[in-house]
Design a protein around this motif. Structure first.
Motif, PDB file in Angstrom:
ATOM      1  N   LYS A 186      -2.768  -0.371  -2.647  1.00  0.00           N
ATOM      2  CA  LYS A 186      -1.509   0.183  -2.135  1.00  0.00           C
ATOM      3  C   LYS A 186      -0.357  -0.778  -2.379  1.00  0.00           C
ATOM      4  CE  LYS A 186      -3.460   3.168   1.469  1.00  0.00           C
ATOM      5  NZ  LYS A 186      -3.654   3.373   2.930  1.00  0.00           N
ATOM      6  N   ILE A 187      -0.600  -2.067  -2.167  1.00  0.00           N
ATOM      7  CA  ILE A 187       0.433  -3.074  -2.388  1.00  0.00           C
ATOM      8  C   ILE A 187       0.853  -3.086  -3.856  1.00  0.00           C
ATOM      9  CG2 ILE A 187       0.842  -5.573  -2.478  1.00  0.00           C
ATOM     10  CD1 ILE A 187      -0.856  -5.746   0.119  1.00  0.00           C
ATOM     11  N   ILE A 188      -0.133  -3.073  -4.763  1.00  0.00           N
ATOM     12  CA  ILE A 188       0.171  -3.061  -6.194  1.00  0.00           C
ATOM     13  C   ILE A 188       0.904  -1.772  -6.570  1.00  0.00           C
ATOM     14  CG2 ILE A 188      -0.873  -2.949  -8.499  1.00  0.00           C
ATOM     15  CD1 ILE A 188      -3.047  -4.864  -7.429  1.00  0.00           C
ATOM     16  N   GLY A 189       0.499  -0.659  -5.957  1.00  0.00           N
ATOM     17  CA  GLY A 189       1.165   0.611  -6.221  1.00  0.00           C
ATOM     18  C   GLY A 189       2.616   0.600  -5.769  1.00  0.00           C
ATOM     19  N   LEU A 190       2.886   0.042  -4.598  1.00  0.00           N
ATOM     20  CA  LEU A 190       4.260  -0.046  -4.092  1.00  0.00           C
ATOM     21  C   LEU A 190       5.094  -0.972  -4.970  1.00  0.00           C
ATOM     22  CD1 LEU A 190       3.535  -0.320  -0.245  1.00  0.00           C
ATOM     23  CD2 LEU A 190       4.465   1.658  -1.451  1.00  0.00           C
ATOM     24  N   TYR A 191       4.492  -2.065  -5.410  1.00  0.00           N
ATOM     25  CA  TYR A 191       5.195  -2.996  -6.297  1.00  0.00           C
ATOM     26  C   TYR A 191       5.552  -2.315  -7.618  1.00  0.00           C
ATOM     27  CZ  TYR A 191       6.148  -7.293  -8.927  1.00  0.00           C
ATOM     28  OH  TYR A 191       6.741  -8.265  -9.695  1.00  0.00           O
ATOM     29  N   GLY A 192       4.624  -1.497  -8.109  1.00  0.00           N
ATOM     30  CA  GLY A 192       4.860  -0.778  -9.360  1.00  0.00           C
ATOM     31  C   GLY A 192       5.944   0.266  -9.264  1.00  0.00           C
ATOM     32  N   LEU A 193       6.297   0.668  -8.051  1.00  0.00           N
ATOM     33  CA  LEU A 193       7.396   1.614  -7.848  1.00  0.00           C
ATOM     34  C   LEU A 193       8.742   0.908  -7.712  1.00  0.00           C
ATOM     35  CD1 LEU A 193       5.703   4.069  -5.319  1.00  0.00           C
ATOM     36  CD2 LEU A 193       6.127   4.453  -7.751  1.00  0.00           C
ATOM     37  N   GLY A 194       8.712  -0.418  -7.795  1.00  0.00           N
ATOM     38  CA  GLY A 194       9.958  -1.176  -7.754  1.00  0.00           C
ATOM     39  C   GLY A 194      10.306  -1.750  -6.401  1.00  0.00           C
ATOM     40  N   MET A 195       9.432  -1.624  -5.409  1.00  0.00           N
ATOM     41  CA  MET A 195       9.719  -2.170  -4.089  1.00  0.00           C
ATOM     42  C   MET A 195       9.647  -3.695  -4.119  1.00  0.00           C
ATOM     43  SD  MET A 195       7.826   0.450  -1.420  1.00  0.00           S
ATOM     44  CE  MET A 195       8.384  -0.502   0.011  1.00  0.00           C
ATOM     45  N   SER A 196      10.552  -4.349  -3.383  1.00  0.00           N
ATOM     46  CA  SER A 196      10.541  -5.805  -3.293  1.00  0.00           C
ATOM     47  C   SER A 196       9.426  -6.256  -2.363  1.00  0.00           C
ATOM     48  CB  SER A 196      11.888  -6.299  -2.748  1.00  0.00           C
ATOM     49  OG  SER A 196      12.053  -5.878  -1.397  1.00  0.00           O
ATOM     50  N   TYR A 197       9.077  -7.546  -2.452  1.00  0.00           N
ATOM     51  CA  TYR A 197       8.060  -8.080  -1.556  1.00  0.00           C
ATOM     52  C   TYR A 197       8.479  -7.906  -0.092  1.00  0.00           C
ATOM     53  CZ  TYR A 197       5.509 -10.255  -5.433  1.00  0.00           C
ATOM     54  OH  TYR A 197       4.764 -10.478  -6.567  1.00  0.00           O
ATOM     55  N   ARG A 198       9.759  -8.091   0.187  1.00  0.00           N
ATOM     56  CA  ARG A 198      10.242  -7.935   1.558  1.00  0.00           C
ATOM     57  C   ARG A 198      10.021  -6.516   2.056  1.00  0.00           C
ATOM     58  NH1 ARG A 198      16.253  -9.836   2.815  1.00  0.00           N
ATOM     59  NH2 ARG A 198      15.206 -11.832   2.428  1.00  0.00           N
ATOM     60  N   ASP A 199      10.354  -5.535   1.210  1.00  0.00           N
ATOM     61  CA  ASP A 199      10.170  -4.127   1.608  1.00  0.00           C
ATOM     62  C   ASP A 199       8.689  -3.786   1.759  1.00  0.00           C
ATOM     63  OD1 ASP A 199      12.873  -3.723   1.643  1.00  0.00           O
ATOM     64  OD2 ASP A 199      12.973  -2.928  -0.398  1.00  0.00           O
ATOM     65  N   ILE A 200       7.868  -4.320   0.865  1.00  0.00           N
ATOM     66  CA  ILE A 200       6.421  -4.055   0.957  1.00  0.00           C
ATOM     67  C   ILE A 200       5.864  -4.646   2.242  1.00  0.00           C
ATOM     68  CG2 ILE A 200       4.173  -4.549  -0.079  1.00  0.00           C
ATOM     69  CD1 ILE A 200       5.559  -4.529  -2.814  1.00  0.00           C
ATOM     70  N   SER A 201       6.285  -5.873   2.554  1.00  0.00           N
ATOM     71  CA  SER A 201       5.818  -6.531   3.774  1.00  0.00           C
ATOM     72  C   SER A 201       6.198  -5.725   5.003  1.00  0.00           C
ATOM     73  CB  SER A 201       6.404  -7.949   3.863  1.00  0.00           C
ATOM     74  OG  SER A 201       5.934  -8.619   5.009  1.00  0.00           O
ATOM     75  N   SER A 202       7.421  -5.220   5.032  1.00  0.00           N
ATOM     76  CA  SER A 202       7.873  -4.405   6.166  1.00  0.00           C
ATOM     77  C   SER A 202       7.086  -3.107   6.253  1.00  0.00           C
ATOM     78  CB  SER A 202       9.372  -4.094   6.018  1.00  0.00           C
ATOM     79  OG  SER A 202      10.134  -5.278   6.042  1.00  0.00           O
ATOM     80  N   HIS A 203       6.822  -2.514   5.105  1.00  0.00           N
ATOM     81  CA  HIS A 203       6.071  -1.254   5.070  1.00  0.00           C
ATOM     82  C   HIS A 203       4.644  -1.454   5.587  1.00  0.00           C
ATOM     83  CE1 HIS A 203       4.765   2.676   3.586  1.00  0.00           C
ATOM     84  NE2 HIS A 203       3.703   2.070   3.078  1.00  0.00           N
ATOM     85  N   ILE A 204       3.980  -2.519   5.132  1.00  0.00           N
ATOM     86  CA  ILE A 204       2.607  -2.801   5.576  1.00  0.00           C
ATOM     87  C   ILE A 204       2.583  -3.093   7.072  1.00  0.00           C
ATOM     88  CG2 ILE A 204       0.647  -4.366   5.333  1.00  0.00           C
ATOM     89  CD1 ILE A 204       1.010  -2.459   2.975  1.00  0.00           C
TER      90      ILE A 204
END
Length: 421
Positions: free
Chosen positions: A107-125
């Motif tokens: 899921k993390i790799i998938g979110l990164y592949g959509l252009g999300m920043s690490y900060r946004d991914i961290s908040s989402h998780i």
């Protein structure tokens, strides 16, 4: 876990499900179930490890440690068994592993592949799973695709691609503490079945014919023997570089690039009239008619804009290759729009990035974006069945097609007899 505790957890899970509450996170019922499963599995792995040979060497259990595991079911602590010789290497949850190898990493790799920043991914998780993940750990997770990228970059190619587009994008990348502009070279091909495919991606300091020569050489080393038609921009020396590696290739320079370059040198008051005359050239039904219109263009505008007219004359042979084909093929080769369309889709993912930390950070994101884009490339290009037959006739033995025998399995029409013996 005792039977009573297990029943209580199952009841809690059912109540949360029925009430619409999340089964994940600290208060979710799934995390304790997963915790129990992992601890039992680790115990079983330890039992298997401490076989007779290990025990004869004096190895035995040596207490338990604790580690916090982050997963798609939330964060939780597990007890990890240890042995006296420290030779136990668990498979399910490896030493120093804190992210469970479940679908959270994907899921993390998938979110990164959509252009999300690490900060946004961290908040989402954090919001979804009540799990804190640092930027360092996120980077480590996305780094897992680096071997996959390298394998993809070196994968074998088909021996012949009927049509290939070559173009570059430009990005800002940090290098030795400085932000530099770098070129990402992309090669888009169409295989014999008419399916688009990115053949390769390469990063260099800037776009130039010398590096394109290296790119083309690498494509050849990976098994590409022939390109029927190569579509390029108007970079000086590009054609010579292509022909030095693939001498039989027909090079079609991009008409749109030529038009853009021409309009840079046309006065604003003349652009509309000039374009009306120029359209007659590149939209002509035949090369002969186009050359007549080009001559009229020169007679009308040559004295005022000699450099522009000279450029069209000098590049005409490579600008006019598309006239040999019917409309379906003309549309896809007279510009580099196919690869530029790919670039536009990549830009949607990379537009939030100011500057990439290094070349691999750029490659990781563009690679993941490419994999998502290629999922949509499942159907052949429009009218490809007719186009590939024209290319087969045009280029003869340079491309092979698997034609099925139309008579095999076929019955003669009613009232007719077959000539086949």
């Amino acid at each position: 876990m005792k039977k009573i505790e297990q029943i209580a957890l199952e009841k809690k899970a059912l109540e949360q499900l029925m009430s619409g509450k999340s089964l994940f996170g600290k208060e979710g019922a799934f995390a304790p179930m997963l915790q129990n499963f992992l601890e039992k599995a680790l115990e079983a792995e330890m039992e298997a490890h401490l076989d007779d040979s290990e025990r004869l060497r004096g190895n035995k259990r040596n207490g338990k440690g604790k580690k916090t595991i982050k997963s798609g079911l939330g964060s939780f602590e597990i007890e990890t068994p240890s042995d006296r010789h420290s030779s136990f290497e668990p498979e399910l949850v490896k030493k120093r592993q804190t992210i469970l190898a479940d679908n959270l990493s994907e899921k993390i790799i998938g979110l990164y592949g959509l252009g999300m920043s690490y900060r946004d991914i961290s908040s989402h998780i954090k919001e979804m799973y009540d799990t804190d993940i640092s930027h360092t750990v996120l980077s480590q997770i996305t780094d897992r695709i680096i071997p996959e990228i390298k394998a993809w970059q070196n994968r074998p190619l088909e021996s012949v691609y009927p049509i290939v587009w070559l173009d570059a994008m430009h990005f800002k990348v940090k290098d030795d503490g400085k932000i530099r502009h770098k070129a990402l070279y992309n090669i888009l091909g169409v295989n014999k079945e008419g399916i688009k495919e990115i053949l390769g991606m390469y990063i260099s300091e800037n776009e130039g014919v010398n590096f394109w020569l290296q790119v083309l050489t690498d494509l050849q080393h990976r098994g590409l023997d022939d390109i029927l038609i190569a579509c390029t921009d108007n970079l000086k020396g590009f054609t010579e570089a292509i022909l030095s590696i693939f001498p039989k290739t027909q090079v079609q320079k991009c008409i749109i690039h030529q038009i853009r370059n021409s309009l840079k040198y046309i006065a604003s008051k003349d652009k509309k009239a000039f374009m009306n005359d120029l359209k007659l050239v590149y939209k002509a039904v035949s090369k002969t008619l186009a050359e007549d219109y080009l001559l009229e263009l020169e007679q009308k505008w040559g004295d005022k804009y000699p450099v522009v007219i000279e450029s069209w004359n000098n590049n005409w042979e490579e600008l006019s290759q598309y006239f040999q084909y019917t409309e379906p093929i003309r549309k896809i080769i007279y510009t580099t729009n196919a690869v530029e369309g790919f670039h536009r889709q990549v830009r949607k993912v990379t537009k939030t990035k100011g500057a990439f930390t290094n070349d691999m950070a750029l490659m990781k994101l563009v690679y993941l974006a490419t994999k998502n884009i290629e999922k949509k490339w499942t159907n052949p290009l429009h009218n490809w069945s007719l186009s590939i037959q024209q290319l087969y006739i045009k280029f003869g033995g340079r491309i092979s097609l698997d034609f099925a025998d139309p008579f095999v399995g076929a019955s003669p029409n009613k009232g007719e007899t077959s000539d086949r013996v």
